[in-house]
Design a protein around this motif. Structure first.
Motif, mmCIF file in Angstrom:
data_model
loop_
_atom_site.group_PDB
_atom_site.id
_atom_site.type_symbol
_atom_site.label_atom_id
_atom_site.label_comp_id
_atom_site.label_asym_id
_atom_site.label_seq_id
_atom_site.Cartn_x
_atom_site.Cartn_y
_atom_site.Cartn_z
ATOM 1 N N ASP A 122 0.800 -1.220 0.000
ATOM 2 C CA ASP A 122 0.000 0.000 0.000
ATOM 3 C C ASP A 122 0.837 1.276 0.000
ATOM 4 O O ASP A 122 0.603 2.177 -0.808
ATOM 5 C CB ASP A 122 -0.959 0.009 1.193
ATOM 6 C CG ASP A 122 -2.230 -0.788 0.919
ATOM 7 O OD1 ASP A 122 -2.443 -1.174 -0.242
ATOM 8 O OD2 ASP A 122 -2.992 -1.029 1.875
ATOM 9 N N GLU A 123 1.784 1.391 0.910
ATOM 10 C CA GLU A 123 2.530 2.649 1.017
ATOM 11 C C GLU A 123 3.424 2.865 -0.199
ATOM 12 O O GLU A 123 3.556 3.989 -0.696
ATOM 13 C CB GLU A 123 3.326 2.677 2.323
ATOM 14 C CG GLU A 123 2.411 2.719 3.553
ATOM 15 C CD GLU A 123 3.146 3.075 4.823
ATOM 16 O OE1 GLU A 123 4.017 3.967 4.771
ATOM 17 O OE2 GLU A 123 2.859 2.468 5.871
ATOM 18 N N TRP A 124 4.041 1.793 -0.701
ATOM 19 C CA TRP A 124 4.850 1.907 -1.926
ATOM 20 C C TRP A 124 3.978 2.311 -3.106
ATOM 21 O O TRP A 124 4.331 3.210 -3.874
ATOM 22 C CB TRP A 124 5.517 0.565 -2.221
ATOM 23 C CG TRP A 124 6.040 0.449 -3.622
ATOM 24 C CD1 TRP A 124 7.223 0.951 -4.096
ATOM 25 C CD2 TRP A 124 5.380 -0.161 -4.740
ATOM 26 N NE1 TRP A 124 7.342 0.672 -5.442
ATOM 27 C CE2 TRP A 124 6.240 -0.001 -5.865
ATOM 28 C CE3 TRP A 124 4.171 -0.827 -4.908
ATOM 29 C CZ2 TRP A 124 5.899 -0.490 -7.127
ATOM 30 C CZ3 TRP A 124 3.844 -1.308 -6.162
ATOM 31 C CH2 TRP A 124 4.697 -1.147 -7.255
ATOM 32 N N ARG A 162 -8.476 3.773 3.139
ATOM 33 C CA ARG A 162 -9.404 3.083 4.049
ATOM 34 C C ARG A 162 -8.720 1.919 4.760
ATOM 35 O O ARG A 162 -8.941 1.696 5.959
ATOM 36 C CB ARG A 162 -10.633 2.599 3.273
ATOM 37 C CG ARG A 162 -11.554 3.726 2.815
ATOM 38 C CD ARG A 162 -12.880 3.186 2.307
ATOM 39 N NE ARG A 162 -12.718 2.360 1.112
ATOM 40 C CZ ARG A 162 -12.791 2.819 -0.127
ATOM 41 N NH1 ARG A 162 -12.999 4.113 -0.341
ATOM 42 N NH2 ARG A 162 -12.657 2.019 -1.158
ATOM 43 N N ARG A 163 -7.894 1.163 4.022
ATOM 44 C CA ARG A 163 -7.187 0.039 4.657
ATOM 45 C C ARG A 163 -6.207 0.540 5.714
ATOM 46 O O ARG A 163 -6.098 -0.031 6.806
ATOM 47 C CB ARG A 163 -6.453 -0.789 3.598
ATOM 48 C CG ARG A 163 -7.351 -1.644 2.738
ATOM 49 C CD ARG A 163 -6.584 -2.731 2.013
ATOM 50 N NE ARG A 163 -5.643 -2.209 1.040
ATOM 51 C CZ ARG A 163 -5.927 -1.998 -0.247
ATOM 52 N NH1 ARG A 163 -7.156 -2.242 -0.697
ATOM 53 N NH2 ARG A 163 -5.009 -1.549 -1.079
ATOM 54 N N ALA A 167 -6.131 -0.041 9.792
ATOM 55 C CA ALA A 167 -4.944 -0.600 10.445
ATOM 56 C C ALA A 167 -4.349 0.357 11.469
ATOM 57 O O ALA A 167 -3.372 0.013 12.143
ATOM 58 C CB ALA A 167 -3.897 -0.947 9.392
ATOM 59 N N GLY A 168 -4.916 1.550 11.586
ATOM 60 C CA GLY A 168 -4.391 2.515 12.541
ATOM 61 C C GLY A 168 -3.194 3.302 12.047
ATOM 62 O O GLY A 168 -2.559 4.018 12.827
ATOM 63 N N SER A 169 -2.902 3.204 10.756
ATOM 64 C CA SER A 169 -1.791 3.968 10.172
ATOM 65 C C SER A 169 -2.338 5.314 9.694
ATOM 66 O O SER A 169 -2.561 5.532 8.496
ATOM 67 C CB SER A 169 -1.159 3.186 9.014
ATOM 68 O OG SER A 169 -0.640 1.959 9.446
ATOM 69 N N TYR A 170 -2.570 6.205 10.640
ATOM 70 C CA TYR A 170 -3.320 7.420 10.345
ATOM 71 C C TYR A 170 -2.597 8.376 9.406
ATOM 72 O O TYR A 170 -3.219 8.959 8.511
ATOM 73 C CB TYR A 170 -3.687 8.132 11.649
ATOM 74 C CG TYR A 170 -4.561 7.293 12.557
ATOM 75 C CD1 TYR A 170 -5.722 6.680 12.080
ATOM 76 C CD2 TYR A 170 -4.216 7.096 13.896
ATOM 77 C CE1 TYR A 170 -6.523 5.906 12.904
ATOM 78 C CE2 TYR A 170 -5.019 6.324 14.732
ATOM 79 C CZ TYR A 170 -6.164 5.725 14.227
ATOM 80 O OH TYR A 170 -6.957 4.956 15.042
ATOM 81 N N LEU A 171 -1.307 8.588 9.626
ATOM 82 C CA LEU A 171 -0.585 9.525 8.769
ATOM 83 C C LEU A 171 -0.556 9.036 7.323
ATOM 84 O O LEU A 171 -0.828 9.808 6.384
ATOM 85 C CB LEU A 171 0.846 9.721 9.276
ATOM 86 C CG LEU A 171 1.735 10.648 8.425
ATOM 87 C CD1 LEU A 171 1.107 12.022 8.290
ATOM 88 C CD2 LEU A 171 3.136 10.738 9.026
ATOM 89 N N VAL A 197 -10.257 10.033 9.286
ATOM 90 C CA VAL A 197 -8.940 9.947 9.920
ATOM 91 C C VAL A 197 -8.862 10.913 11.097
ATOM 92 O O VAL A 197 -8.413 10.560 12.197
ATOM 93 C CB VAL A 197 -7.817 10.242 8.904
ATOM 94 C CG1 VAL A 197 -6.477 10.361 9.621
ATOM 95 C CG2 VAL A 197 -7.744 9.149 7.846
ATOM 96 N N HIS A 198 -9.299 12.144 10.891
ATOM 97 C CA HIS A 198 -9.270 13.124 11.981
ATOM 98 C C HIS A 198 -10.115 12.656 13.166
ATOM 99 O O HIS A 198 -9.695 12.767 14.335
ATOM 100 C CB HIS A 198 -9.783 14.481 11.486
ATOM 101 C CG HIS A 198 -8.840 15.200 10.572
ATOM 102 N ND1 HIS A 198 -7.487 15.315 10.841
ATOM 103 C CD2 HIS A 198 -9.049 15.859 9.391
ATOM 104 C CE1 HIS A 198 -6.901 16.015 9.878
ATOM 105 N NE2 HIS A 198 -7.832 16.342 8.977
ATOM 106 N N LEU A 199 -11.295 12.124 12.885
ATOM 107 C CA LEU A 199 -12.159 11.668 13.960
ATOM 108 C C LEU A 199 -11.561 10.476 14.694
ATOM 109 O O LEU A 199 -11.676 10.367 15.926
ATOM 110 C CB LEU A 199 -13.537 11.305 13.400
ATOM 111 C CG LEU A 199 -14.375 12.481 12.873
ATOM 112 C CD1 LEU A 199 -15.653 11.969 12.215
ATOM 113 C CD2 LEU A 199 -14.701 13.465 14.003
#
Length: 241
Positions: A122-124, A162-163, A167-171, A197-199
């Motif tokens: 995802d991040e890549w 969304r994924r 997963a809690g990877s907010y940034l 994400v903000h909420l």
């Protein structure tokens, strides 16, 4: 290692970049190509390995030229590619052309990863999705390819966001959603993800501020309001225009 094996290893290291810029690297060498050769490789590169009829390629690459002149331009571009590197880049048959399967194309990798929906990438993948397809090129044949790429980018970036949020990877989730917004600023679904994400982080004020910014943008640009679904995401009272 014998010479033929080394050639094969170098060929497998060939990389064609079409996202953000044009670049051909063979092994560790950046290959310098005239513009006609670049256009040919890019044209073949966006087709994900599929063969292209020679005449059709010539006509699309040089639409302003007569058929014979366009065919001559194509032959010259092929010669320029062969002259620039001794490793296989284009496979040329009597009637068809295709990019060698030994050349890795970043666009193809991104599309394949997007369709596989692999959370581990995802991040890549989000980094690649932030890049335009051959920016500053004005070729007509790129219009449809850019439209396709834009839709893939938007849907995939939102799915990634969304994924990552789940997963809690907010940034990382916020960055993916903001990248989608940069591509299409009025697309509500991406803005909803930013608010979510903000909420999730407990930043109610940031969520409300983002909602108000988007509400104002929609009103200015389209004369409409956010959907009830989006409005219910943020706490009242909502700012009025």
């Amino acid at each position: 290692m014998d010479e033929s094996a080394m050639d094969g290893r170098l060929a497998r290291c060939s990389q064609l970049t079409l996202l953000g810029r044009f670049e051909l690297v063979v092994g560790s060498e950046l290959v310098s190509l005239p513009r006609g050769a670049q256009r040919l490789l890019a044209f073949l590169g966006v087709r994900n390995g599929l063969p292209v009829n020679r005449s059709a390629a010539a006509e699309q690459l040089w639409p302003e030229s007569r058929r014979q002149r366009a065919a001559a331009n194509l032959r010259q571009a092929l010669w320029q590619v062969r002259r620039s590197t001794e490793h296989p880049v284009v496979e040329a048959a009597t009637e068809h052309l295709r990019l060698s399967p030994l050349v890795a194309v970043d666009l193809s990798r991104a599309l394949d990863s997007a369709h596989r929906a692999d959370p581990g990438a995802d991040e890549w993948l989000a980094g690649l999705l932030g890049r335009d397809l051959l920016p500053y090129w004005s070729e007509e044949w790129l219009v449809a390819e850019r439209q396709r790429w834009e839709q893939v980018r938007l849907h995939t970036l939102e799915a990634i966001a969304r994924r990552l949020l789940s997963a809690g990877s907010y940034l990382a989730a916020l960055e993916a959603a903001l990248t989608a917004i940069a591509i299409d600023p009025v697309r509500e679904s991406a803005h909803c993800t930013v608010i979510a994400v903000h909420l999730a982080q407990g930043n109610t004020g940031s969520a409300l501020r983002h909602y108000q910014h988007y509400r104002g943008l929609l009103h200015r640009e389209l004369g409409v309001l956010p959907s009830p679904r989006m409005t219910k995401m943020v706490p009242a009272p909502h700012a009025t225009l």
